[in-house]
Every structure is written in C-alpha cells, then in structure tokens.
Design a protein around this motif. Structure first.
Motif, PDB file in Angstrom:
ATOM      1  N   TYR A  47       0.831  -1.211   0.000  1.00 41.92           N
ATOM      2  CA  TYR A  47       0.000   0.000   0.000  1.00 41.92           C
ATOM      3  C   TYR A  47       0.865   1.261   0.000  1.00 41.92           C
ATOM      4  CZ  TYR A  47      -3.354   3.531   1.517  1.00 41.92           C
ATOM      5  OH  TYR A  47      -4.121   4.660   1.609  1.00 41.92           O
ATOM      6  N   THR A  48       1.919   1.282   0.817  1.00 44.47           N
ATOM      7  CA  THR A  48       2.781   2.465   0.879  1.00 44.47           C
ATOM      8  C   THR A  48       3.535   2.686  -0.434  1.00 44.47           C
ATOM      9  OG1 THR A  48       4.601   1.170   1.855  1.00 44.47           O
ATOM     10  CG2 THR A  48       3.087   2.278   3.364  1.00 44.47           C
ATOM     11  N   ARG A  49       3.670   1.630  -1.225  1.00 44.78           N
ATOM     12  CA  ARG A  49       4.368   1.737  -2.511  1.00 44.78           C
ATOM     13  C   ARG A  49       3.401   1.899  -3.682  1.00 44.78           C
ATOM     14  NH1 ARG A  49       8.815  -3.177  -1.662  1.00 44.78           N
ATOM     15  NH2 ARG A  49      10.047  -2.127  -0.034  1.00 44.78           N
ATOM     16  N   ASP A  50       2.117   2.112  -3.383  1.00 43.81           N
ATOM     17  CA  ASP A  50       1.086   2.254  -4.416  1.00 43.81           C
ATOM     18  C   ASP A  50       0.997   1.034  -5.318  1.00 43.81           C
ATOM     19  OD1 ASP A  50       0.081   4.727  -3.684  1.00 43.81           O
ATOM     20  OD2 ASP A  50       1.589   5.826  -4.838  1.00 43.81           O
ATOM     21  N   SER A  53      -4.496  -0.848  -4.940  1.00 46.89           N
ATOM     22  CA  SER A  53      -5.446   0.272  -4.898  1.00 46.89           C
ATOM     23  C   SER A  53      -5.992   0.448  -3.482  1.00 46.89           C
ATOM     24  CB  SER A  53      -6.611   0.006  -5.860  1.00 46.89           C
ATOM     25  OG  SER A  53      -7.417  -1.064  -5.400  1.00 46.89           O
ATOM     26  N   GLU A  54      -6.501   1.644  -3.216  1.00 48.58           N
ATOM     27  CA  GLU A  54      -7.044   1.930  -1.881  1.00 48.58           C
ATOM     28  C   GLU A  54      -8.213   1.013  -1.546  1.00 48.58           C
ATOM     29  OE1 GLU A  54      -7.928   6.016  -2.292  1.00 48.58           O
ATOM     30  OE2 GLU A  54      -5.869   6.707  -1.966  1.00 48.58           O
ATOM     31  N   TYR A  57      -6.909  -2.529  -0.971  1.00 45.19           N
ATOM     32  CA  TYR A  57      -6.180  -2.547   0.298  1.00 45.19           C
ATOM     33  C   TYR A  57      -7.149  -2.562   1.474  1.00 45.19           C
ATOM     34  CZ  TYR A  57      -4.035  -0.611   4.473  1.00 45.19           C
ATOM     35  OH  TYR A  57      -3.668  -0.404   5.782  1.00 45.19           O
ATOM     36  N   THR A 108      -6.445   3.535   5.480  1.00 50.72           N
ATOM     37  CA  THR A 108      -7.392   4.428   4.815  1.00 50.72           C
ATOM     38  C   THR A 108      -8.434   4.960   5.778  1.00 50.72           C
ATOM     39  OG1 THR A 108      -8.532   2.396   4.138  1.00 50.72           O
ATOM     40  CG2 THR A 108      -7.176   3.498   2.481  1.00 50.72           C
ATOM     41  N   VAL A 113      -7.899   9.379   3.004  1.00 54.77           N
ATOM     42  CA  VAL A 113      -7.198   9.289   1.731  1.00 54.77           C
ATOM     43  C   VAL A 113      -7.020  10.640   1.061  1.00 54.77           C
ATOM     44  CG1 VAL A 113      -7.935   6.926   1.319  1.00 54.77           C
ATOM     45  CG2 VAL A 113      -9.377   8.793   0.522  1.00 54.77           C
TER      46      VAL A 113
END
Length: 219
Positions: A47-50, A53-54, A57, A108, A113
C-alpha cells in the motif's frame, strides 16, 4: 565420498514438530498467526508503494484484521502476548504490529485518503452531516451504558471513516485525534471487555470534547 554422504542421509532421524494431536494443533495455530502477521506486513508495504489500490487494500486489510482477532482469541492461552511472539521469532513487522495491535483499522480509515484544504463542496457537506450522525450514535451508545468493546468499536470505526471523508478536516484536528486514540485503546482490549466507570466517563468526555471542536469548525 558419495557412499558416505548417502549413508549419513539415511541415518538422519526424522524431525518431528509434534508428538501428539494437541501439540500439532498448537504448532498449526502458531504457524497461522505467523503467516497472518507476515501477510499484513506485505500488504502494508504494498500500500505504501502504491502497488495496491485503496479499495483493494481496505477490503483485504479489514478481512485480515477480522481474521487476526479471531485467531488471537483462539490462541490466547498459547500466545498471550503477540508483541513478544513477533520478537521471539524475529519478525520484521513494525507496520503489521501497528495495524493489528495498535489501531485495528486499515490505514485508509486511520488517516483518510485526502485531506486537502479546499472549501466545502456538496459532497463534503454530506460527509459533515454523516460525521455528525456518527458522533451522535456513538455518544448515545455511551449514554445507554453500552460499554462492551464489541459494541463500541464498530460505531467508533464508522465515526473515523466519516471524519476522514471530509477533505477539509486537518489530520491533527482534535476530533480525529480523540477518536483515533479511543480506537487504539479499544483495539487492545478483547471483544468481551467492558469499560470501567472511569473509562466510560473519560471516553464520554473525550468524545464530547471532539464533537464540540468539530461543531465549532463547521458552524
């Protein structure tokens, strides 16, 4: 040389991880716990590295947190302290420990976000209304003497979600801070835990303070 190595391999006794069904169950529970914590750590990193997706995740994290709570309760006698468990087995899982043991909600929900400082639009006005309703619902629960963790945590989590939807609300606003603090406190208690009179009074006071600051900001 080859014969010597072959003979040695044949003489090695098999390694048994357990000698009874109870021991086998214990080993499997510890393995499941280790695997789940490691999975959350990988998810947090992704998640921290994209790399995820939100939405994906959030969905995956909520499921893992729920599974962790179930597994933690089932293995409480075997692993009474998960922090010590991760240290004993040299797990590099700082993010997972924060997510599972401290906060108990996805990033999130914890941080939101989007926190831009734009003027409230129609969507934000809707989210402000939702947050007010969530505040009232949570405070009503306390006034009705609903003090079990499994009764309070879902409402508090919904309140955090509502606050995070409002883009204009600063990350360090007292309403966010107080709600997050109590989310962390409740997450570190078992679902069956009941707040003491002192804890109930403090939580009511903190949420009222949070709501008062929230109300002044949007009125």
């Amino acid at each position: 040389m080859e014969r010597y190595e072959a003979r040695n391999e044949e003489e090695l006794p098999p390694v048994k991880l357990h000698s009874s069904s109870n021991e086998r169950k214990r080993v499997e529970q510890m393995a499941d716990l280790f695997s789940l914590i490691a999975t959350v750590q990988h998810l947090e990193t992704a998640y921290t590295r994209d790399a995820v997706s939100e939405d994906r995740y959030t969905e995956s994290c909520k499921k893992l947190i729920s599974q962790f709570k179930t597994l933690k309760a089932a293995s409480a006698s075997l692993v009474p302290n998960v922090d010590k468990f991760t240290l004993e087995y040299k797990m590099d899982c700082k993010a997972a420990r924060h997510r599972l043991l401290r906060v108990g909600v996805p990033a999130t929900i914890e941080y939101g976000v989007d926190s831009s400082g734009s003027v409230l639009d129609s969507a934000d006005q809707k989210f402000v209304f939702e947050a007010v309703q969530a505040f009232i619902t949570t405070q009503n629960c306390l006034q009705l003497d609903m003090r079990d963790v499994d009764q309070l945590h879902p409402n508090l989590s919904d309140l955090m979600v509502s606050l995070n939807k409002v883009k204009k609300l600063p990350q360090d606003h007292i309403s966010r801070v107080k709600v997050k603090e109590w989310l962390e406190k409740l997450n570190q208690k078992p679902a069956s835990y009941r707040l003491t009179d002192e804890e109930l009074r403090q939580m009511s006071f903190d949420l009222q303070t949070a709501y008062d600051h929230w109300h002044r900001m949007y009125n």
